[in-house]
Design an enzyme around this catalytic site. Sequence first.
Site, PDB file in Angstrom:
ATOM      1  N   GLU A   1       0.846  -1.192   0.000  1.00  0.00           N
ATOM      2  CA  GLU A   1       0.000   0.000   0.000  1.00  0.00           C
ATOM      3  C   GLU A   1       0.882   1.242   0.000  1.00  0.00           C
ATOM      4  O   GLU A   1       2.024   1.222   0.459  1.00  0.00           O
ATOM      5  CB  GLU A   1      -0.901   0.004   1.237  1.00  0.00           C
ATOM      6  CG  GLU A   1      -1.857   1.188   1.291  1.00  0.00           C
ATOM      7  CD  GLU A   1      -2.906   1.060   2.383  1.00  0.00           C
ATOM      8  OE1 GLU A   1      -3.844   1.871   2.392  1.00  0.00           O
ATOM      9  OE2 GLU A   1      -2.781   0.149   3.219  1.00  0.00           O
TER      10      GLU A   1
ATOM     11  N   ASN B   1     -12.411  -1.423  -0.996  1.00  0.00           N
ATOM     12  CA  ASN B   1     -11.702  -1.950   0.164  1.00  0.00           C
ATOM     13  C   ASN B   1     -12.367  -1.448   1.444  1.00  0.00           C
ATOM     14  O   ASN B   1     -12.665  -0.262   1.565  1.00  0.00           O
ATOM     15  CB  ASN B   1     -10.245  -1.461   0.149  1.00  0.00           C
ATOM     16  CG  ASN B   1      -9.541  -1.753   1.473  1.00  0.00           C
ATOM     17  OD1 ASN B   1      -9.148  -2.873   1.732  1.00  0.00           O
ATOM     18  ND2 ASN B   1      -9.399  -0.730   2.315  1.00  0.00           N
ATOM     19  N   GLU B   2     -12.633  -2.343   2.343  1.00  0.00           N
ATOM     20  CA  GLU B   2     -13.190  -1.988   3.655  1.00  0.00           C
ATOM     21  C   GLU B   2     -14.313  -0.968   3.535  1.00  0.00           C
ATOM     22  O   GLU B   2     -14.281   0.105   4.138  1.00  0.00           O
ATOM     23  CB  GLU B   2     -12.080  -1.508   4.589  1.00  0.00           C
ATOM     24  CG  GLU B   2     -11.103  -2.625   4.916  1.00  0.00           C
ATOM     25  CD  GLU B   2     -10.077  -2.236   5.970  1.00  0.00           C
ATOM     26  OE1 GLU B   2     -10.091  -1.081   6.450  1.00  0.00           O
ATOM     27  OE2 GLU B   2      -9.256  -3.092   6.320  1.00  0.00           O
TER      28      GLU B   2
ATOM     29  N   TYR C   1      -6.487  -8.737  11.986  1.00  0.00           N
ATOM     30  CA  TYR C   1      -5.155  -8.434  12.496  1.00  0.00           C
ATOM     31  C   TYR C   1      -5.015  -8.949  13.925  1.00  0.00           C
ATOM     32  O   TYR C   1      -5.941  -8.796  14.729  1.00  0.00           O
ATOM     33  CB  TYR C   1      -4.894  -6.929  12.464  1.00  0.00           C
ATOM     34  CG  TYR C   1      -4.661  -6.386  11.076  1.00  0.00           C
ATOM     35  CD1 TYR C   1      -3.384  -6.265  10.561  1.00  0.00           C
ATOM     36  CD2 TYR C   1      -5.727  -6.020  10.266  1.00  0.00           C
ATOM     37  CE1 TYR C   1      -3.163  -5.782   9.285  1.00  0.00           C
ATOM     38  CE2 TYR C   1      -5.514  -5.540   8.986  1.00  0.00           C
ATOM     39  CZ  TYR C   1      -4.234  -5.429   8.502  1.00  0.00           C
ATOM     40  OH  TYR C   1      -4.023  -4.953   7.235  1.00  0.00           O
TER      41      TYR C   1
ATOM     42  N   GLU D   1      -6.143  -9.251   4.120  1.00  0.00           N
ATOM     43  CA  GLU D   1      -5.277  -8.522   5.053  1.00  0.00           C
ATOM     44  C   GLU D   1      -5.207  -9.326   6.340  1.00  0.00           C
ATOM     45  O   GLU D   1      -6.244  -9.631   6.949  1.00  0.00           O
ATOM     46  CB  GLU D   1      -5.788  -7.104   5.320  1.00  0.00           C
ATOM     47  CG  GLU D   1      -5.646  -6.158   4.136  1.00  0.00           C
ATOM     48  CD  GLU D   1      -6.056  -4.726   4.464  1.00  0.00           C
ATOM     49  OE1 GLU D   1      -5.933  -4.315   5.640  1.00  0.00           O
ATOM     50  OE2 GLU D   1      -6.499  -4.030   3.532  1.00  0.00           O
TER      51      GLU D   1
ATOM     52  N   GLN E   1       2.356  -5.937   5.898  1.00  0.00           N
ATOM     53  CA  GLN E   1       2.498  -5.717   4.472  1.00  0.00           C
ATOM     54  C   GLN E   1       3.875  -6.198   4.030  1.00  0.00           C
ATOM     55  O   GLN E   1       4.673  -6.657   4.855  1.00  0.00           O
ATOM     56  CB  GLN E   1       2.296  -4.251   4.149  1.00  0.00           C
ATOM     57  CG  GLN E   1       0.848  -3.791   4.354  1.00  0.00           C
ATOM     58  CD  GLN E   1       0.612  -2.383   3.841  1.00  0.00           C
ATOM     59  OE1 GLN E   1       1.407  -1.802   3.138  1.00  0.00           O
ATOM     60  NE2 GLN E   1      -0.508  -1.818   4.239  1.00  0.00           N
TER      61      GLN E   1
END
Length: 523
Positions: free
Chosen positions: A57, A204-205, A271, A327, A376
């Site tokens: 990103e 995204n999201e 996460y 992710e 990432q």
Amino acid sequence: MRLALSAIALIVATPALARQAPDPAPPANTDGAASVIVHADRPAPRFDKRIFGQFAEHLGTGIYGGIWVGTNSRIPNIRGYRRDVLDALKAIRVPVIRWPGGCFADEYHWREGIGPRGQRKIKINTHWGGVTEDNAVGTHEFMDYSELVGAEAYVSGNVGSAPPFEMAEWVEYMTSPSGSSLARERAANGRREPWKLPMFGIGNELWGCGGNMRPEYAADLTRRYATFVKMPEGQRVMKIASGANVDDYNWTKVMMRDAGAQIDGIGVHYYTIPYEWNRKGRATGFDEDQWARTLAKTVRMDEYITRHAREMDEYDRDKRVALFVDEWGTWYDQEPGSHPGFLYQQNSLRDALVASLNFDIFARHTDRLRGANIAQMVNVLQALMLTDGARMVRTPTYYAFDLYKDFADGVVLPVDVRSRWYNKKEWTLKAVSASAVRGTDGVVHVGLTNVDPNQPQTVTVRLDGVTGGAVTGRILTAAAMDAHNTFDAPDTVVPRAFTEAALSNGTLTVTLPAKSLIMLDIR
């Protein structure tokens, strides 16, 4: 990525959204040696190579300084791409790179990143650090980089702040053969042949930084935008919907119910955060409580995948639509002194075990799970590599990917694991984790992890349906829980040969040192 900070995913933009599933009551502890049964006689769907995907990103130094230094840099490079990072990615056979975000994707307008670099629009990266973005890395640079790495491109489109025609024209610009005005424009900018575009994200999201949408509205937009993602005749792209945050199973239900026929995949983000959103915990210098809570929260991934897949099954019993954990990884407090909003963190042996535990979980769900992207790739969150000027160091997570790389496209061999329980305070999980595949090379690869930081674990591995006469192995471990590689000491945590596994009559016997990851190859 998520948050007003950007790319991150399953953990939401505000603390109220950062939900965790309740801990199940752990079974009683058992003592004695652990045992693993590898069922080569009951093969499961293959371990899709896309599960080893990466994420890059426009965040911190993930792009600029991480993969791109420019053609005039003194840092060794190939057409502006730093050579050391490129060579390291090729060495582990990176299959997919997701770009340009993350939260950055839903403020990204692709035309700002084409044409002569000196004439591209300069703007502020409002998600990540408030720094200027000169768009030096745009469509041509990313797509060319993916080809250099040998990876597929997973491009995330802008649903949050761009109309459908912008996404449609971007896809045409990338994929159209010569003839259209957009194809001629691409050629004028240096690329005559169209690129391959295997995967395209429909936003995204959308529940957070991508627009703060309700699931019903997001599903309607997904139907609309996906309609205009069109490929040239004879080509196909996977259209991947913006998926849920952690345990928001209703999001998956609504997206599948209302837009399932228009998509080929759906994401989910999770996460591992040791504590909470505003106080995540340190990447190094932690105690055993933080070690245990991090690994215990990591294995919640199994429940999340199971329950999201169950929602998908209600509307797609043939499992046509793939699940992507696009992710995942650890998220700690930034390193002291690093730029606010750059999400730069160290990476220790603990992170390598987070990766191996996730690979083991992913192997149990390959009937539905066909892709994942760690967050990432370079210099951000659970990065595979860290850079500082001309210096680059591979992290323990990089070496976890290296140990597992032969799982790519291998046939999963289901495993049964019996193990004592490791616990510290209220944090409990099995001491031993495992997964296995028969690789495309015909070799049976068995990954074994001992999460106990104090005690070794003897394991017997019964190989049902495997005929093997020799075993070799590599081990990743270190003396300290937070052992990590630095620019001055890059080889503190690296794989080493492991010769202590014994193979006799279809059974392996191996003692796993404390806090270790071992990959065994049976030929």
